[in-house]
Design a protein around this motif. Structure first.
Motif, short mmCIF file in Angstrom:
data_model
loop_
_atom_site.label_atom_id
_atom_site.label_comp_id
_atom_site.label_asym_id
_atom_site.label_seq_id
_atom_site.Cartn_x
_atom_site.Cartn_y
_atom_site.Cartn_z
N ALA A 164 56.19 -19.63 -21.09
CA ALA A 164 56.68 -20.20 -22.22
C ALA A 164 56.73 -21.65 -22.50
CB ALA A 164 58.04 -19.63 -22.80
N PRO A 165 56.26 -22.40 -23.38
CA PRO A 165 56.42 -23.82 -23.68
C PRO A 165 57.78 -24.07 -23.76
CG PRO A 165 55.62 -22.96 -25.61
CD PRO A 165 55.71 -21.54 -24.54
N LEU A 166 58.26 -25.08 -22.99
CA LEU A 166 59.80 -25.58 -23.24
C LEU A 166 59.98 -26.71 -24.02
CD1 LEU A 166 62.41 -24.98 -21.88
CD2 LEU A 166 62.10 -26.08 -19.98
N LEU A 167 59.38 -27.75 -23.22
CA LEU A 167 59.79 -29.20 -24.05
C LEU A 167 58.13 -29.86 -24.08
CD1 LEU A 167 62.66 -30.47 -21.86
CD2 LEU A 167 62.86 -29.32 -24.01
N ASP B 203 51.83 -38.53 -23.43
CA ASP B 203 52.04 -37.31 -23.91
C ASP B 203 52.57 -36.41 -22.67
OD1 ASP B 203 51.39 -38.27 -26.02
OD2 ASP B 203 49.49 -37.42 -26.17
N PHE B 204 53.47 -35.34 -22.79
CA PHE B 204 54.03 -34.52 -21.64
C PHE B 204 54.22 -33.11 -22.42
CE2 PHE B 204 58.15 -34.19 -22.62
CZ PHE B 204 58.63 -35.36 -23.12
N ASP B 205 53.84 -32.07 -21.66
CA ASP B 205 54.21 -30.71 -21.87
C ASP B 205 54.73 -30.27 -20.79
OD1 ASP B 205 52.86 -29.95 -24.90
OD2 ASP B 205 51.33 -31.13 -23.56
N ILE B 206 56.10 -29.55 -20.98
CA ILE B 206 56.63 -28.79 -19.89
C ILE B 206 56.70 -27.33 -20.26
CG2 ILE B 206 58.80 -28.73 -18.63
CD1 ILE B 206 59.32 -31.57 -19.18
N SER B 207 56.23 -26.44 -19.31
CA SER B 207 56.26 -25.07 -19.48
C SER B 207 56.91 -24.59 -18.29
CB SER B 207 55.08 -24.60 -20.00
OG SER B 207 54.15 -24.78 -18.88
#
Lengths: 484, 545
Positions: free
Chosen positions: B44-47, B529-533
């Motif tokens: 799942a994507p988290l933040l 930009d960042f994505d934490i999953s």
């Protein structure tokens, strides 16, 4: 009387809360002779003469529980080494086999019905019947992908289709007036007109739901609508339009007969239905027949409410500003917050509104049968039955052997192929002792006895009637040279 | 047949029930185990989020040190007032003119008085020039007094009554009338004393040049009424005029600028002290801008002498000017009385070696500011509201390079009382993906330490470039954002180690694009930009919950 009312209402609501229309009538009944209530499955059928009256509550009392495709032993089975039972969710359970068994859309169905009044009498103009029956039916549809999502988790690139998810519940009283008569020597036709009075309904009008999962995003698309009619309750909405409380009316809660009667014959939720049947006897040994049941509807207007859920939502995670991180939250807190945000966003797609008038249809059934008499006391039948449900069509094929030992005993053995399952052996027995007619029928009797763990369906149809004028009928039958 | 069927039915039902009895164990639900265990994966994507360059810099800007140019280029700035002179604080005119004049022997010997009859009035007239004392080379042409007083004291031992009239055409009241004052000597006993203080506020005084001095004249008309008494030797009349507490509403003449502006001192540059890591920066285009506001009617030349930056380690760099120095400070002309003339002076790479000075990251800047008349006009004026102010703005555009910058820190770490339930969580992989427009490369490693500072494990494998720099053109502007993805793996063993971890030892190194080999620019619209999953393998057992 108060006790009876309680029993009726409780049966209607409580038993009905777990219960459906599909297969609520036994296929085995179709070819059994001498059952007064056989007109329920083919309105052309009747005892031909005399007068019968069913014992209230018991004539008939039927119940049905079906599951497709899950069976008991898919869920519960013996522990491999210990003297205990385990579920498929047990560490030693076989969850993979459970998931393999599931279909894209799985159904659990149940219904119960009981008649307060069931009378019939023959006249020169044909045979007439009058029935007052309380019916409660429930269909529960759950997608295989839902179980897959729960048990296997959300995979990268997973697409979980849950179209059809939902439940249908209907509780209604049915006043049926039937007539059957002969046209010439080979044809008999029958019709049962039914006035329906609904006392509660939950209908799934639309149900499209798909969840796609990946590390980048979860996409949730839903277009669902549920309608409900709750005449016995007051639904309280809060300022945001959400349901705050459901208050059961005191009179209903306290089982006041007047209130129960008002609920039972609620003209605001009125419907009509019809059953049609025809028998054609091309020769002494053959009988061809067909019937169609439950062509009808109920128009729900009383205390109607609608719940809709529409969304096309991309969940990308919880948006944060790292420059505002305080360090007070753990990874787990962020996971919690993230899924809370998901739930909150999805909740935004929910809408509760006092609904407008809506119509629910009964699930029609089509029977086509053929019987062949080997002897006057033994015949064999083949029956095709088609159930038209909201999301699917079910087809069953039943073969039966029917025995009549004089008037005293009618006995039938049946075999039904349904749900891709072969072990459906049913039986029915009808006893006539004087004016007392007693019968018990089940399509699943034998497989419930021999292979109970595999049984997908359990049904039971019980009836007790007082039949008068049977001697003349019996004599008339005996006087004929060959009546099969 | 009927009997057969009947008994057959009974037999079948009994048989079925018998067989069913063999099955009943499967339905003894009292033996049903309630244990449930689910092995499930969850991805799942988290933040996710985005940090703008402007926000990042502002995070460190609690004191308003950050701004941006019109094109979005970010700069750091610090402004302070270097010189602030109010003219009323100047002591341009000596406070106090003390003059004395005597009438003595000339009266006793005066034939007119000697020949006069009793009751005759005889006038004795004197005039005297007073020099106005000013500092240095200052010259006073005229002045309108603000406050001040003229204290006149008189003592007469002549045994005659009379009167004294003091006047000056150099001093006039607000209506233009010459100053005049008459005092009566009413006591002929020879012991007459008198004093009078007169408010000078609003009086205009004109001076004229006499040699190097500015002078004005006072006239005295001393009249005696012959009482018949003789005038003996030693008898006198003494008159003292004292100009005290003199201020001015306006003043014309020449004012030596060095009397107005002479400043020296040491400026703190707190931005370098507050953020020592800025010492690792090389600035491409540092600037010092000087802004003057001058309402003195004194044009002059301002020199910055001995501007020396001192770094934390004591090393120094002296500011040298290539051009534009000294600064010609504009001043309002006589027809701009009361107005302010603004001046702007720039110290940058084109005019000085400022880059060398600031690249030592000076914590202090010593300076000496002096003003000279130079070739400027020497007819000056001052108002009591005149002011000269100089603001110095240090402006550091974020056009810079960082060749190597290392940061290390130790942070306390605790999972909390519950720790990580490794029976529930079997494996976690956290993925961090970034899209970086910032021309900065960040290397990062986080070590897990126990209570005795022993390294238990590291968070990342190797010494990775945690955040790759964006690509820039030859002008240091963004060409292409970088994309980086890291999987931070937490197998069961490492999850267990996290439980024992007490401290995180963070080591980071940072360089700008091209390993700091060229200057790069930072614009406020650059984003990170960042994505934490995450991917997690879970084992959920209801008996462990």
């Amino acid at each position: 009387m108060r006790l009876i009312c309680k029993i009726i209402f409780s049966l209607a609501l409580l038993l009905g809360a777990g219960l459906q229309t599909w297969a609520q009538t036994q296929n085995s009944l179709y070819f059994m002779n001498g059952i007064p209530q056989s007109n329920r499955i083919n309105p052309a059928r009747n005892p031909d003469c005399g007068f019968y009256i069913g014992i209230p509550i018991l004539s008939p009392l039927s119940t049905q529980f079906s599951s497709n495709p899950l069976v008991y032993e898919d869920i519960i089975y013996p522990h491999p080494t210990e003297d205990s039972l385990i579920t498929f969710l047990h560490p030693l359970g076989d969850q993979e086999a459970f998931l393999d068994k599931l279909k894209p859309l799985n159904v659990v169905l149940a219904d119960t019905r009981t008649s307060i009044i069931s009378i019939g009498f023959g006249t020169g103009a044909g045979f007439f019947s009058l029935d007052l029956t309380t019916r409660a039916e429930v269909n529960l549809y759950f997608p295989g992908d839902l179980a897959k999502l729960v048990l296997e988790g959300a995979d990268e690139g997973g697409v979980y289709n849950m179209d059809g998810t939902g439940t249908d519940f209907s509780g209604f009283d049915e006043i049926a007036v039937g007539w059957s008569g002969a046209i010439g020597s080979k044809w008999k036709i029958g019709v049962r007109g039914k006035a329906l009075f609904g006392f509660g309904n939950l209908s799934t009008s639309r149900s499209e739901l798909e969840v796609s999962t990946s590390e980048e995003l979860w996409n949730i698309q839903a277009d669902m609508e549920f309608n409900a009619s709750l005449p016995f309750a007051e639904v309280v909405y809060d300022e945001d339009g959400n349901i705050e409380d459901i208050i059961i009316e005191d009179d209903v809660n306290n089982m006041r007969p007047s209130s129960l009667f008002k609920q039972a014959f609620n003209a605001k939720n009125f419907g009509l239905a019809v059953d049609l049947g025809v028998d054609f006897r091309p020769s002494d040994r053959w009988l061809l027949s067909a019937s169609v049941l439950d062509i009808g509807y109920i128009r729900w207007t009383d205390e109607v409410h609608k719940v809709s859920f529409n969304t096309d939502y991309d969940y990308l995670g919880l948006e944060v500003n790292p420059l505002e991180f305080t360090g007070d939250l753990s990874f787990g807190d962020y996971v919690d917050s993230s899924f809370s945000a998901l739930a909150d966003s999805l909740a935004g797609g929910l809408e509760f509104t006092p609904g407008g008038i809506y119509t629910s249809h009964l699930n029609p059934k089509l029977y086509i049968g053929a019987s062949w008499w080997a002897t006057p006391g033994i015949n064999f039948g083949l029956l095709s039955r088609t159930d038209f449900l909201r999301e699917t069509i079910f087809e069953q094929l039943t073969a039966s052997a029917n025995f009549a030992a004089g008037r005293f005993l009618n006995f039938t053995l049946s075999y039904t192929f349904m749900n891709n399952y072969w072990k459906n052996f049913g039986a029915g027995i009808s006893l006539n002792a004087g004016p007392v007619n007693l019968y018990l029928i089940s399509d699943n009797t034998l497989n419930a006895l021999f292979w109970p763990g595999e049984a997908q369906s359990v049904n039971l149809w019980f009836g007790m009637n007082l039949v008068f004028g049977y001697k003349e009928c019996w004599k008339k039958d005996q006087d004929r040279p060959l009546v099969y | 047949m009927r009997k057969f069927l009947f008994y057959y039915t009974i037999f079948m039902m009994a048989g079925g029930l018998f067989l069913n009895s063999c099955q009943k164990e499967q339905f003894q639900l009292d033996k049903l185990s309630d244990e449930i265990e689910i092995h499930t994966d969850l991805v799942a994507p988290l933040l996710y989020g985005s940090m703008g360059m402007g926000e990042i810099v502002a995070q460190f800007d609690s004191s308003g040190y950050v701004g941006e140019f019109g094109d979005g280029l970010i700069y750091l700035t610090y402004t302070d007032t270097a010189v602030d002179v109010m003219v009323d604080t100047l002591n341009l005119v000596v406070d106090g003119l003390y003059t004395e004049i005597y009438f003595d022997t000339e009266i006793a010997d005066d034939p007119i008085f000697i020949g006069s009859s009793i009751g005759d009035t005889v006038h004795f007239i004197k005039s005297k020039y007073y020099g106005v004392e000013t500092r240095g080379d200052n010259r006073l042409d005229s002045i309108v007094f603000k406050g001040g007083e003229l204290l006149t004291e008189m003592e007469s031992t002549f045994r005659h009554a009379g009167f004294l009239t003091i006047s000056s055409t150099y001093i006039r009241d607000a209506d233009g009338n010459p100053y005049t004052y008459t005092m009566t000597i009413s006591d002929p006993s020879g012991n007459f004393n008198w004093s009078e203080s007169e408010d000078l506020d609003g009086y205009f005084m004109r001076a004229e040049q006499s040699g190097d001095s500015s002078v004005f004249r006072m006239d005295y008309d001393f009249a005696l009424i012959n009482s018949g008494n003789p005038v003996n030797p030693g008898e006198f009349c003494e008159i003292k005029s004292n100009f005290l507490d003199m201020g001015f509403y306006n003043l014309y003449g020449f004012v030596d600028p060095s009397e107005v502006v002479t400043e020296s001192g040491v400026l703190d540059i707190p931005i370098y002290a507050d953020f020592p890591e800025l010492a690792h920066l090389k600035l491409a285009d540092p600037r010092i801008n000087i802004f003057t506001e001058n309402s003195l009617g004194i044009p002059f030349e301002l020199s910055l002498d001995s501007v020396i930056g001192t770094a934390e380690d004591g090393s120094t760099e002296t500011l040298e000017f290539y051009s534009g120095h000294p600064f010609i400070i504009p001043a309002p002309s006589i027809d701009m009385l009361g107005e302010t003339a603004d001046g702007e002076f720039y110290i940058n790479n084109q005019t000085s070696n400022i880059q060398d000075l600031l690249n030592i990251a000076p914590h202090t800047l010593s300076y000496k500011v002096t003003a000279n008349i130079g070739s400027q006009n020497q007819s000056h004026f001052l108002l009591d509201t005149s002011r000269f102010m100089t603001e110095v703005e240090i402006l550091l555009p974020m056009d810079l390079s960082i060749t190597e910058y290392a940061l290390t820190d130790t942070l306390e770490f605790a999972l909390g009382a519950d720790g990580i339930d490794t029976s529930l969580i079997k494996h976690v992989v956290v993925n961090l993906s970034t899209i970086n427009e910032l021309p900065i490369e960040l290397g990062l490693q986080v070590y897990l330490l126990d209570a005795s500072d022993t390294v238990l494990d590291s968070l990342l494998n190797g010494d990775p470039v945690f955040l790759a720099s964006s690509e820039v053109d030859s002008d240091g502007k963004l060409l292409l954002a970088s994309e980086t993805s890291h999987n931070i793996d937490f197998p069961t063993e490492k999850l267990g180690i996290l439980d024992q971890t007490e401290y995180l030892w963070v080591k980071a190194r940072m360089v700008t694009a091209e390993s700091g080999g060229q200057f790069v620019k930072f614009y406020s619209d650059y984003t990170l930009d960042f994505d934490i999953s995450f991917y997690a393998e879970l084992r959920i057992n209801n008996r462990d919950l």
